[in-house]
Design an enzyme around this catalytic site. Structure first.
Site, PDB file in Angstrom:
ATOM      1  N   ASP A  48       0.856  -1.172   0.000  1.00  0.00           N
ATOM      2  CA  ASP A  48       0.000   0.000   0.000  1.00  0.00           C
ATOM      3  C   ASP A  48       0.901   1.233   0.000  1.00  0.00           C
ATOM      4  O   ASP A  48       2.084   1.156   0.368  1.00  0.00           O
ATOM      5  CB  ASP A  48      -0.897  -0.023   1.243  1.00  0.00           C
ATOM      6  CG  ASP A  48      -1.792   1.187   1.315  1.00  0.00           C
ATOM      7  OD1 ASP A  48      -2.535   1.441   0.351  1.00  0.00           O
ATOM      8  OD2 ASP A  48      -1.735   1.902   2.336  1.00  0.00           O
TER       9      ASP A  48
ATOM     10  N   ASP B 115      -0.443   5.219   0.349  1.00  0.00           N
ATOM     11  CA  ASP B 115      -0.925   6.239   1.288  1.00  0.00           C
ATOM     12  C   ASP B 115      -1.054   5.652   2.690  1.00  0.00           C
ATOM     13  O   ASP B 115      -1.773   4.674   2.892  1.00  0.00           O
ATOM     14  CB  ASP B 115      -2.286   6.776   0.838  1.00  0.00           C
ATOM     15  CG  ASP B 115      -2.193   7.668  -0.386  1.00  0.00           C
ATOM     16  OD1 ASP B 115      -1.303   8.527  -0.406  1.00  0.00           O
ATOM     17  OD2 ASP B 115      -3.007   7.501  -1.306  1.00  0.00           O
TER      18      ASP B 115
END
Length: 266
Positions: free
Chosen positions: A16, A18
């Site tokens: 991931d 953010d």
């Protein structure tokens, strides 16, 4: 916490962005070094994001600007996964998009037919260019039986200083309230994204680590796909959230820099 061997045996890391590697334009300390550590220890990595507001090419440019090594093979977005889903389940169908120009370009690159009238499918994404007219049209099509596909279920997108932006899940909640239609979500936690990558790379799911900050997407997708679930506390989830959740990660670390230290020492 599970035996660390389960983590160190992983050959591919799905990351991931953010809340995991950065917030906004603020890169977390040690995040770039973490990527270099993966490469130096012979592990593959793919930046895996539910953010459909940008195209894959945008992420390459953005990540490189922030100092991260990244090429086309290192990025897979919920927008790409949505396009593949449409190709398989709604081939040739006219699609109305509630999404950014970048998402539009991503779908068009996969040959998806986007229309303003007569849509048989409504696709929603994280639309940072949202205007009321899009909502109006989407509800019109949904109330007339159009299929409802959404790129990701995230309620918010985390920002620096504790701020958030309304994400795709929030937009879909409005569309559902107005139309009565519920979306099929394509991105994390749907295992489809992990399965596609496993098939492309030849790495079995059990040797794939999904690293992220959200329990209901990053950790849930790992659990759904039989991959290794690694939660970092640098973004949305806290230890209190984890303790209260039905979705439990295999590992919890303060940040990706802590993971790099473990991988260097194995």
């Amino acid at each position: 916490m599970t035996n660390l061997k389960q983590l160190t045996d992983c050959r591919l890391f799905l990351l991931d962005m953010d809340g995991t590697l950065y917030l906004g334009d603020e890169v977390f300390p040690g995040a770039v070094d973490f990527i270099h550590t993966l490469a130096q220890t012979g592990r593959q990595y793919i930046y895996l994001t539910n953010n459909s507001s940008r195209a894959g090419t945008d992420y390459i440019t953005r990540l490189q600007r922030l100092g991260f090594p990244c090429e086309a093979e290192n990025v897979f977005t919920s927008g790409m996964a949505t396009a593949l889903y449409l190709q398989q389940h709604h081939p040739g169908a006219p699609v109305y998009l509630v999404g950014t120009r970048a998402f539009r370009g991503e779908l068009e690159r996969y040959g998806i037919r986007l229309v303003e009238e007569g849509a048989e499918v409504v696709v929603a994404g994280f639309d940072t260019e949202l205007v009321y007219e899009k909502l109006d049209k989407a509800v019109h099509f949904l109330r007339r039986g159009a299929a409802f596909i959404a790129a990701n279920p995230d309620w918010v997108c985390p920002m620096p200083a504790g701020e958030v932006l309304p994400d795709c899940g929030s937009i879909c909640a409005l569309l559902t309230a107005a139309s009565g239609a519920n979306p099929t979500y394509i991105g994390k936690p749907n295992r489809n994204m992990v399965d596609i990558i496993s098939g492309q790379t030849g790495v079995p799911n059990a040797q794939i680590a999904c690293v992220g900050d959200r329990l209901y997407t990053d950790i849930a997708v790992a659990k759904n796909a039989g991959a290794v679930a690694v939660c970092v506390l640098s973004g949305e989830s806290s230890m209190k959230d984890i303790q209260a959740s039905d979705v439990q990660p295999d590992f919890v670390f303060q940040d990706v820099a802590e993971i790099a230290g473990i991988l260097r020492g194995c």
